[in-house]
Design a protein around this motif. Structure first.
Motif, short mmCIF file in Angstrom:
data_model
loop_
_atom_site.label_atom_id
_atom_site.label_comp_id
_atom_site.label_asym_id
_atom_site.label_seq_id
_atom_site.Cartn_x
_atom_site.Cartn_y
_atom_site.Cartn_z
N LEU A 172 0.46 -1.23 0.12
CA LEU A 172 -0.02 -0.22 0.01
C LEU A 172 0.90 1.05 0.24
N SER A 173 2.27 1.10 0.62
CA SER A 173 2.80 2.65 0.79
C SER A 173 3.15 2.51 -0.50
N SER A 174 3.76 1.55 -1.12
CA SER A 174 4.35 1.74 -3.16
C SER A 174 3.08 2.63 -3.26
N ALA A 175 2.48 1.73 -3.86
CA ALA A 175 1.39 2.81 -3.97
C ALA A 175 0.89 4.20 -3.74
N LEU A 176 0.77 4.12 -2.78
CA LEU A 176 0.05 5.63 -2.72
C LEU A 176 1.63 6.09 -1.34
N PRO A 177 2.98 6.51 -2.03
CA PRO A 177 3.69 7.24 -1.16
C PRO A 177 3.46 8.62 -0.18
N THR A 178 2.94 8.92 -0.41
CA THR A 178 2.70 10.02 0.14
C THR A 178 1.20 10.07 1.27
N ALA A 179 0.97 8.63 1.50
CA ALA A 179 0.51 8.23 2.38
C ALA A 179 0.45 8.27 3.70
N HIS A 180 0.17 8.69 4.73
CA HIS A 180 0.44 7.92 5.99
C HIS A 180 -0.12 6.55 6.39
N ILE A 181 1.13 5.36 5.93
CA ILE A 181 0.67 3.75 5.63
C ILE A 181 0.66 3.01 7.24
N ASP A 207 3.38 -6.73 -0.88
CA ASP A 207 2.01 -7.90 -1.49
C ASP A 207 1.18 -8.34 -0.26
N LEU A 208 0.23 -8.52 -1.18
CA LEU A 208 -1.43 -9.36 0.06
C LEU A 208 -1.00 -10.47 0.34
N VAL A 209 -0.45 -11.19 0.71
CA VAL A 209 0.82 -11.72 0.80
C VAL A 209 -0.21 -13.12 2.41
N GLU A 210 -1.10 -12.59 2.51
CA GLU A 210 -1.82 -13.12 3.35
C GLU A 210 -3.86 -13.46 3.28
N GLN A 211 -3.79 -12.65 1.97
CA GLN A 211 -4.52 -13.82 1.34
C GLN A 211 -4.64 -15.06 0.41
N THR A 212 -3.46 -15.08 0.38
CA THR A 212 -2.98 -16.58 -0.13
C THR A 212 -2.86 -18.13 1.31
N TRP A 213 -2.93 -17.12 2.19
CA TRP A 213 -3.05 -17.73 4.11
C TRP A 213 -4.32 -18.11 3.68
N LEU A 214 -5.60 -18.14 3.21
CA LEU A 214 -6.92 -18.44 2.98
C LEU A 214 -7.27 -19.63 3.29
N GLU A 247 -7.01 10.37 5.41
CA GLU A 247 -6.90 9.78 4.34
C GLU A 247 -7.64 8.81 3.08
N PRO A 248 -8.18 9.78 2.27
CA PRO A 248 -9.65 8.61 1.90
C PRO A 248 -8.88 8.27 0.19
N GLU A 249 -8.05 8.29 0.47
CA GLU A 249 -7.24 7.36 -1.14
C GLU A 249 -6.39 6.38 -0.13
N VAL A 250 -6.57 6.39 0.80
CA VAL A 250 -6.38 4.51 1.56
C VAL A 250 -7.48 3.88 0.66
N LEU A 251 -8.79 4.50 1.47
CA LEU A 251 -9.88 3.08 1.26
C LEU A 251 -10.15 3.56 -0.48
N ILE A 258 -7.71 0.60 -2.21
CA ILE A 258 -8.15 -0.83 -1.81
C ILE A 258 -9.18 -1.25 -2.74
N ALA A 259 -10.12 -0.57 -2.73
CA ALA A 259 -11.58 -0.12 -3.09
C ALA A 259 -11.42 -0.28 -4.75
N GLN A 260 -10.25 -0.23 -5.63
CA GLN A 260 -10.63 -0.18 -6.96
C GLN A 260 -9.42 -1.41 -7.39
N GLN A 261 -8.28 -1.50 -6.26
CA GLN A 261 -7.67 -2.47 -6.85
C GLN A 261 -7.57 -3.48 -5.83
N VAL A 262 -8.18 -3.88 -5.19
CA VAL A 262 -8.88 -5.18 -4.39
C VAL A 262 -9.68 -5.64 -4.25
#
Length: 235
Positions: free
Chosen positions: A131-140, A157-164, A198-202, A205-209
């Motif tokens: 998320l930080s790499s996609a939104l470098p100016t946001a406070h992640i 990457d979203l590694v925990e999604q592979t643990w489902l 930080e509305p861009e965070v949501l 996440i909505a647009q990409q995943v």
């Protein structure tokens, strides 16, 4: 079993939708983390204060201005003024009502669960790095996502999604089964402590995943998790 990382942060939230407390250890049982979201603010219709509106929950502005921590199993709440009031104080309901601008009471969990969708919520450093790499100016910051466990793993990457559908061993005792992706809501964008809104965070996440960020797990083997415990993935 394959070692995948270590526990870098542990959190619990004594009062639902208020800021929580960092911990060195967490005790886990079938319900989840001991004391986590055991209390909630309840309105006159019986709905629980939250960051969203649902059948069980009511969006109440101002909850993130309050911080809760346990003292001998009693939640103590720090108000915006800096004053700390005990959850068993006779004044607690009136004080919370005045701060939040509507009549509420502080209620302990009874029949209706205070948990959103799962007993234990976890995210990884890799997801935060993605998320930080996609939104470098946001406070992640992990605090935006209100996890119980943050697991430090390499990569971005979203590694925990592979643990489902898989099981994790955390430390020497606890075993978790990862069973669902966490669907995010507007709370991840809210201002809290020194983190700005930080509305861009949501939005990202909505647009990409499709709002999926982090995962829920259930406790298969109870016990105590410690900071810096090794996390292993069971085959």
């Amino acid at each position: 079993m394959t070692s995948i990382g270590t526990v870098s942060e542990l959190w619990r939230y004594p009062v639902k939708s208020m800021l929580g407390e960092r911990s060195e250890t967490l005790r886990m049982a079938e319900r989840g983390v001991d004391g986590d979201r055991l209390f909630a603010v309840r309105d006159t219709e019986g709905k629980l204060g939250s960051g969203k509106n649902t059948r069980r929950f009511r969006k109440i502005e101002g909850l993130f201005r309050l911080q809760a921590s346990y003292h001998h199993q009693v939640p103590h709440i720090r108000l915006p003024s800096g004053e700390v009031v005990a959850g068993d104080s006779p004044d607690i309901h009136q004080m919370l009502s005045e701060v939040l601008g509507l009549p509420v009471v502080l209620a302990r969990e009874e029949v209706i669960s205070h948990l959103d969708a799962g007993p234990v919520h976890l995210i990884t450093s890799a997801s935060l790095a993605w998320l930080s790499s996609a939104l470098p100016t946001a406070h992640i910051d992990a605090r935006r996502f209100r996890p119980n466990l943050v697991i430090d793993v390499p990569g971005a990457d979203l590694v925990e999604q592979t643990w489902l559908g898989k099981r994790l061993r955390v430390g020497k005792e606890v075993e978790l089964e990862v069973y669902a992706a966490t669907e995010r809501c507007g709370m991840v964008a809210f201002q809290q402590s020194e983190l700005p809104q930080e509305p861009e965070v949501l939005r990202h996440i909505a647009q990409q995943v499709d709002l999926r960020f982090g995962v829920y797990a259930q406790v298969v083997v109870p016990g105590i998790v410690h900071l810096h415990d090794t996390v292993t993935l069971k085959g």
